[in-house]
Design a protein around this motif. Structure first.
Motif, PDB file in Angstrom:
ATOM      1  N   GLN A   1      31.572  41.454  49.885  1.00 57.23           N
ATOM      2  CA  GLN A   1      31.156  40.061  49.815  1.00 57.23           C
ATOM      3  C   GLN A   1      31.968  39.316  50.852  1.00 57.23           C
ATOM      4  O   GLN A   1      33.132  38.983  50.608  1.00 57.23           O
ATOM      5  N   GLU A   2      31.392  39.096  52.001  1.00 58.55           N
ATOM      6  CA  GLU A   2      32.116  38.470  53.102  1.00 58.55           C
ATOM      7  C   GLU A   2      32.335  36.993  52.804  1.00 58.55           C
ATOM      8  O   GLU A   2      31.397  36.255  52.517  1.00 58.55           O
ATOM      9  N   VAL A   3      33.591  36.569  52.827  1.00 57.87           N
ATOM     10  CA  VAL A   3      33.934  35.170  52.566  1.00 57.87           C
ATOM     11  C   VAL A   3      34.237  34.418  53.860  1.00 57.87           C
ATOM     12  O   VAL A   3      34.184  33.199  53.892  1.00 57.87           O
ATOM     13  N   ALA A   4      34.562  35.151  54.892  1.00 54.83           N
ATOM     14  CA  ALA A   4      34.806  34.605  56.227  1.00 54.83           C
ATOM     15  C   ALA A   4      34.610  35.771  57.185  1.00 54.83           C
ATOM     16  O   ALA A   4      34.687  36.928  56.770  1.00 54.83           O
ATOM     17  N   PRO A   5      34.346  35.493  58.452  1.00 56.88           N
ATOM     18  CA  PRO A   5      34.145  36.605  59.391  1.00 56.88           C
ATOM     19  C   PRO A   5      35.299  37.617  59.340  1.00 56.88           C
ATOM     20  O   PRO A   5      36.459  37.255  59.508  1.00 56.88           O
ATOM     21  N   GLY A   6      34.958  38.839  59.017  1.00 57.17           N
ATOM     22  CA  GLY A   6      35.950  39.912  58.955  1.00 57.17           C
ATOM     23  C   GLY A   6      36.810  39.917  57.707  1.00 57.17           C
ATOM     24  O   GLY A   6      37.724  40.719  57.589  1.00 57.17           O
ATOM     25  N   MET A   7      36.531  39.019  56.756  1.00 56.48           N
ATOM     26  CA  MET A   7      37.342  38.941  55.543  1.00 56.48           C
ATOM     27  C   MET A   7      36.433  39.083  54.313  1.00 56.48           C
ATOM     28  O   MET A   7      35.479  38.317  54.147  1.00 56.48           O
ATOM     29  N   ASN A   8      36.751  40.072  53.481  1.00 55.79           N
ATOM     30  CA  ASN A   8      35.932  40.345  52.302  1.00 55.79           C
ATOM     31  C   ASN A   8      36.655  39.986  51.016  1.00 55.79           C
ATOM     32  O   ASN A   8      37.851  40.211  50.881  1.00 55.79           O
ATOM     33  N   ALA A   9      35.888  39.446  50.084  1.00 61.68           N
ATOM     34  CA  ALA A   9      36.392  39.226  48.728  1.00 61.68           C
ATOM     35  C   ALA A   9      36.330  40.567  48.007  1.00 61.68           C
ATOM     36  O   ALA A   9      35.561  41.456  48.388  1.00 61.68           O
ATOM     37  N   PRO A  10      37.101  40.743  46.965  1.00 59.40           N
ATOM     38  CA  PRO A  10      37.010  41.991  46.196  1.00 59.40           C
ATOM     39  C   PRO A  10      35.591  42.174  45.653  1.00 59.40           C
ATOM     40  O   PRO A  10      34.912  41.195  45.326  1.00 59.40           O
ATOM     41  N   PRO A  11      35.128  43.399  45.560  1.00 62.65           N
ATOM     42  CA  PRO A  11      33.795  43.627  45.010  1.00 62.65           C
ATOM     43  C   PRO A  11      33.735  43.203  43.541  1.00 62.65           C
ATOM     44  O   PRO A  11      34.767  43.101  42.871  1.00 62.65           O
ATOM     45  N   SER A  12      32.532  42.963  43.070  1.00 60.75           N
ATOM     46  CA  SER A  12      32.351  42.468  41.707  1.00 60.75           C
ATOM     47  C   SER A  12      31.172  43.166  41.038  1.00 60.75           C
ATOM     48  O   SER A  12      30.603  44.122  41.574  1.00 60.75           O
ATOM     49  N   ILE A  13      30.775  42.633  39.898  1.00 59.43           N
ATOM     50  CA  ILE A  13      29.644  43.183  39.150  1.00 59.43           C
ATOM     51  C   ILE A  13      28.346  43.072  39.944  1.00 59.43           C
ATOM     52  O   ILE A  13      27.374  43.758  39.636  1.00 59.43           O
TER      53      ILE A  13
ATOM     54  N   PRO B   1      42.349  51.037  46.668  1.00 66.07           N
ATOM     55  CA  PRO B   1      41.572  52.206  46.218  1.00 66.07           C
ATOM     56  C   PRO B   1      40.512  51.858  45.173  1.00 66.07           C
ATOM     57  O   PRO B   1      39.486  52.541  45.099  1.00 66.07           O
ATOM     58  N   ASN B   2      40.723  50.800  44.402  1.00 60.70           N
ATOM     59  CA  ASN B   2      39.757  50.423  43.370  1.00 60.70           C
ATOM     60  C   ASN B   2      38.486  49.800  43.930  1.00 60.70           C
ATOM     61  O   ASN B   2      37.526  49.583  43.198  1.00 60.70           O
ATOM     62  N   TRP B   3      38.476  49.500  45.207  1.00 62.33           N
ATOM     63  CA  TRP B   3      37.298  48.880  45.810  1.00 62.33           C
ATOM     64  C   TRP B   3      36.245  49.917  46.197  1.00 62.33           C
ATOM     65  O   TRP B   3      35.115  49.561  46.507  1.00 62.33           O
ATOM     66  N   PHE B   4      36.587  51.192  46.201  1.00 59.13           N
ATOM     67  CA  PHE B   4      35.660  52.241  46.636  1.00 59.13           C
ATOM     68  C   PHE B   4      34.352  52.156  45.850  1.00 59.13           C
ATOM     69  O   PHE B   4      34.349  52.087  44.633  1.00 59.13           O
ATOM     70  N   GLY B   5      33.248  52.166  46.576  1.00 57.92           N
ATOM     71  CA  GLY B   5      31.931  52.130  45.964  1.00 57.92           C
ATOM     72  C   GLY B   5      31.387  50.734  45.752  1.00 57.92           C
ATOM     73  O   GLY B   5      30.195  50.537  45.596  1.00 57.92           O
ATOM     74  N   GLY B   6      32.284  49.736  45.724  1.00 63.25           N
ATOM     75  CA  GLY B   6      31.844  48.355  45.539  1.00 63.25           C
ATOM     76  C   GLY B   6      31.166  47.839  46.794  1.00 63.25           C
ATOM     77  O   GLY B   6      31.311  48.402  47.879  1.00 63.25           O
ATOM     78  N   LEU B   7      30.416  46.770  46.637  1.00 62.35           N
ATOM     79  CA  LEU B   7      29.750  46.171  47.784  1.00 62.35           C
ATOM     80  C   LEU B   7      30.509  44.959  48.275  1.00 62.35           C
ATOM     81  O   LEU B   7      31.017  44.165  47.485  1.00 62.35           O
TER      82      LEU B   7
END
Length: 147
Positions: free
Chosen positions: A39-51, A31-37
């Motif tokens: 950052q794809e680290v591998a196809p179909g896999m995202n890193a947590p959003p950041s600053i 839920p804390n990822w809402f609104g973040g952009l």
């Protein structure tokens, strides 16, 4: 600013691409990822959003302003909504009284108001806070221009 349609179209194209990168639905697992952009680290896999979300939020500011200049109400509202979501995430990265209680009093005052890199990385840097503050200021400008 130049009122040339080609530049406005490029701005809209970039903002539309950024909009696809945003976590715009609340995932109960993250839920804390809402609104973040994303950052794809591998196809179909995202890193947590950041600053970086704050940096890209400044792009939504420009797109919102461009849409307002072009009198494109639909785009203006869409980019403003995306900007608000990005700022909502960015605010979770700000040190406040509530989330600094575990620090010593002498150190806490040095953190308050600053923005850290991510939900996992609490390091402070001037550019992190700069981009967050500039995105917030740009949002205020967008609201003022819309009226």
């Amino acid at each position: 600013i130049s009122h040339e349609k080609a530049y406005a179209n490029l701005c809209f194209e970039l903002a539309d691409k950024m909009a696809t990168m945003q976590f715009d639905r609340i995932d109960p697992r993250k839920p804390n990822w809402f609104g973040g952009l994303k950052q794809e680290v591998a196809p179909g896999m995202n890193a947590p959003p950041s600053i970086m979300t704050a940096l890209l939020a400044q792009g939504f500011v420009s797109a919102c302003q461009c849409a307002q200049l072009a009198a494109d109400q639909s785009r203006s509202e869409r980019y403003q909504s995306k900007l608000e979501q990005a700022l909502q995430f960015t605010q979770t990265l700000q040190y406040t009284e509530a989330n600094t209680l575990h620090f010593s009093d002498w150190f806490r005052s040095r953190l308050l108001g600053g923005f850290h890199r991510s939900l996992q990385d609490g390091d402070l840097r001037l550019d992190y806070s700069y981009h967050a503050v500039m995105a917030c200021c740009g949002y205020q400008e967008c609201l003022g221009s819309a009226q």
